[in-house]
Design an enzyme around this catalytic site. Structure first.
Site, PDB file in Angstrom:
ATOM      1  N   GLY A  20     106.958  25.983  34.783  1.00 39.29           N
ATOM      2  CA  GLY A  20     105.727  25.955  33.983  1.00 39.29           C
ATOM      3  C   GLY A  20     105.836  24.972  32.832  1.00 39.29           C
ATOM      4  O   GLY A  20     105.414  25.252  31.716  1.00 39.29           O
ATOM      5  N   SER A  22     104.315  22.168  32.548  1.00 43.02           N
ATOM      6  CA  SER A  22     103.194  21.228  32.486  1.00 43.02           C
ATOM      7  C   SER A  22     102.397  21.332  31.193  1.00 43.02           C
ATOM      8  O   SER A  22     101.787  20.365  30.770  1.00 43.02           O
ATOM      9  CB  SER A  22     102.263  21.442  33.688  1.00 43.02           C
ATOM     10  OG  SER A  22     101.831  22.785  33.758  1.00 43.02           O
ATOM     11  N   ARG A  23     102.369  22.500  30.603  1.00 43.40           N
ATOM     12  CA  ARG A  23     101.555  22.646  29.374  1.00 43.40           C
ATOM     13  C   ARG A  23     102.093  23.771  28.496  1.00 43.40           C
ATOM     14  O   ARG A  23     103.085  24.424  28.853  1.00 43.40           O
ATOM     15  CB  ARG A  23     100.089  22.868  29.713  1.00 43.40           C
ATOM     16  CG  ARG A  23      99.843  24.028  30.644  1.00 43.40           C
ATOM     17  CD  ARG A  23      98.425  23.938  31.226  1.00 43.40           C
ATOM     18  NE  ARG A  23      98.279  24.787  32.379  1.00 43.40           N
ATOM     19  CZ  ARG A  23      98.036  26.078  32.341  1.00 43.40           C
ATOM     20  NH1 ARG A  23      97.895  26.692  31.175  1.00 43.40           N
ATOM     21  NH2 ARG A  23      97.913  26.797  33.444  1.00 43.40           N
ATOM     22  N   ASP A  71     105.501  26.849  43.778  1.00 44.43           N
ATOM     23  CA  ASP A  71     105.116  28.167  43.279  1.00 44.43           C
ATOM     24  C   ASP A  71     106.375  29.018  43.148  1.00 44.43           C
ATOM     25  O   ASP A  71     107.027  29.327  44.150  1.00 44.43           O
ATOM     26  CB  ASP A  71     104.125  28.788  44.280  1.00 44.43           C
ATOM     27  CG  ASP A  71     103.638  30.162  43.855  1.00 44.43           C
ATOM     28  OD1 ASP A  71     104.179  30.730  42.892  1.00 44.43           O
ATOM     29  OD2 ASP A  71     102.691  30.652  44.493  1.00 44.43           O
ATOM     30  N   ASN A  98     110.160  29.797  32.181  1.00 45.69           N
ATOM     31  CA  ASN A  98     109.047  29.865  31.224  1.00 45.69           C
ATOM     32  C   ASN A  98     107.716  30.221  31.882  1.00 45.69           C
ATOM     33  O   ASN A  98     106.872  30.843  31.233  1.00 45.69           O
ATOM     34  CB  ASN A  98     108.935  28.509  30.508  1.00 45.69           C
ATOM     35  CG  ASN A  98     107.586  28.329  29.843  1.00 45.69           C
ATOM     36  OD1 ASN A  98     107.326  28.863  28.763  1.00 45.69           O
ATOM     37  ND2 ASN A  98     106.669  27.619  30.507  1.00 45.69           N
ATOM     38  N   TYR A 163     101.731  43.005  32.341  1.00 43.64           N
ATOM     39  CA  TYR A 163     102.449  41.950  31.600  1.00 43.64           C
ATOM     40  C   TYR A 163     103.617  42.544  30.803  1.00 43.64           C
ATOM     41  O   TYR A 163     104.731  42.016  30.816  1.00 43.64           O
ATOM     42  CB  TYR A 163     101.439  41.254  30.680  1.00 43.64           C
ATOM     43  CG  TYR A 163     101.966  40.059  29.925  1.00 43.64           C
ATOM     44  CD1 TYR A 163     102.189  38.842  30.566  1.00 43.64           C
ATOM     45  CD2 TYR A 163     102.212  40.128  28.553  1.00 43.64           C
ATOM     46  CE1 TYR A 163     102.646  37.736  29.864  1.00 43.64           C
ATOM     47  CE2 TYR A 163     102.667  39.034  27.840  1.00 43.64           C
ATOM     48  CZ  TYR A 163     102.877  37.838  28.497  1.00 43.64           C
ATOM     49  OH  TYR A 163     103.340  36.756  27.795  1.00 43.64           O
ATOM     50  N   ALA A 166     106.411  43.502  33.168  1.00 41.65           N
ATOM     51  CA  ALA A 166     107.118  42.319  33.690  1.00 41.65           C
ATOM     52  C   ALA A 166     108.042  41.731  32.620  1.00 41.65           C
ATOM     53  O   ALA A 166     109.199  41.375  32.901  1.00 41.65           O
ATOM     54  CB  ALA A 166     106.110  41.270  34.149  1.00 41.65           C
ATOM     55  N   ILE A 196     101.625  33.077  20.085  1.00 39.82           N
ATOM     56  CA  ILE A 196     101.806  31.635  19.916  1.00 39.82           C
ATOM     57  C   ILE A 196     100.464  30.953  20.165  1.00 39.82           C
ATOM     58  O   ILE A 196      99.739  31.343  21.096  1.00 39.82           O
ATOM     59  CB  ILE A 196     102.863  31.106  20.936  1.00 39.82           C
ATOM     60  CG1 ILE A 196     104.185  31.886  20.822  1.00 39.82           C
ATOM     61  CG2 ILE A 196     103.090  29.603  20.769  1.00 39.82           C
ATOM     62  CD1 ILE A 196     104.897  31.829  19.486  1.00 39.82           C
TER      63      ILE A 196
END
Ligand code: NDP
Length: 255
Positions: A20, A22-23, A71, A98, A163, A166, A196
């Site tokens: 993850g 990319s952003r 993925d 991440n 969430y 996890a 954040i």
């Protein structure tokens, strides 16, 4: 900073894979690890333009890296892409788990799919990545794994049973794996961000934001760079005696 301290922070000669990347937080982690000298493999699932933007920033530093689209929930795809990266790079010393998603809702209304995809991405994805990468770390007798958890996993958040479960699971995975791999000089730690700015907290209204900030002793939201700094430290030789820990980056929200 002394020369010795800055050389202990150096990641020169190491390869890091950031899921993850990319952003959001992952992008800042990839950029900072590259700034310290690591070759960064920037994983993403869908948004190639965003991933390319991260890579362009890395190259402008100047730093080195590449993109890797897969993925993390699909263990076959994970093994295939990790093996391809290992063939190319020879070894990958740093793994940052991440990538994560949230699908919030109160328990009574939570759909099976929302439970499953959040567990699959935030927890099983990290398991898939650790299993695929640790073989080569064991051979090298060196590795640094940093898992990105959340204060939701420590405090629990209403509307986030999936969430929170996890992210708490990720803490258990971190501690068990830290014990398993310590004899092989592979350190496994968790970074646990509070709220954040940007990323998965973007959907919050201004009111929700303000009420969260009221509970943060430092009086502000965190920035992705705050999280990246902790990750870079844990990946560096400054943190050689730290394993199985959960480092909160939360402005004091949870202590
Ligand atoms: P973003 O939504 O900004 O970015 C998520 C990243 O994960 C993207 O790069 C996305 O790639 C990638 N991704 C999602 N699913 C997959 C998948 N199945 N396989 C590979 N990549 C995937 O998230 P944030 O930056 O906000 O969060 C990053 C991490 O920090 C997460 O684990 C999150 O839970 C945690 N965190 C965030 C907090 C916050 O306030 N932002 C607070 C506490 C923890 P693509 O877009 O290409 O699919």
């Amino acid at each position: 900073m002394t020369d010795t301290q800055s050389s202990l922070l150096s990641l020169e000669g190491k390869t890091a894979l950031v899921t993850g990347g990319s952003r959001g937080i992952g992008r800042e982690i990839a950029i900072l690890l590259a700034r310290y000298g690591a070759f960064v493999i920037i994983n993403f699932k869908t948004d190639e333009r965003a991933a390319q933007k991260t890579l362009d920033t890395v190259i402008q530093l100047p730093g080195k890296g590449c993109l890797s689209r897969f993925d993390i929930c699909d263990s076959v795809e994970v093994d295939k892409n990790v093996n391809a990266a290992l063939a190319e790079r020879k070894s990958i010393e740093i793994l940052v788990n991440n990538a994560g998603i949230a699908r919030d809702g109160l328990l009574g209304r939570m759909k099976d799919d929302d439970w499953k995809i959040v567990i699959d991405t935030n927890l099983t994805g990290a398991f898939n990545m650790c299993r695929a990468l640790t073989k080569s770390m064991i051979r090298k007798r060196y590795g640094r794994i940093v898992n990105i958890s959340s204060t939701a996993g420590e405090l629990g958040n209403a509307g986030q049973v999936n969430y929170s479960a996890a992210k708490a699971g990720l803490v258990g995975l971190t501690k068990a794996l830290a014990r398993e791999l310590a004899p092989r000089n592979i350190l496994v730690n968790c970074v646990s961000p509070g709220m954040i700015s940007g990323g998965i907290s973007e959907h919050l209204s201004e009111n929700q934001r303000e009420s969260i900030i009221q509970h943060v002793p430092l009086g502000r939201l965190g920035e992705p760079q705050d999280v990246a700094a902790a990750v870079a430290f844990l990946c560096s030789d400054m943190a050689n005696y730290i394993t199985g820990q959960v480092l909160g980056i939360n402005g004091g929200l949870y202590m």
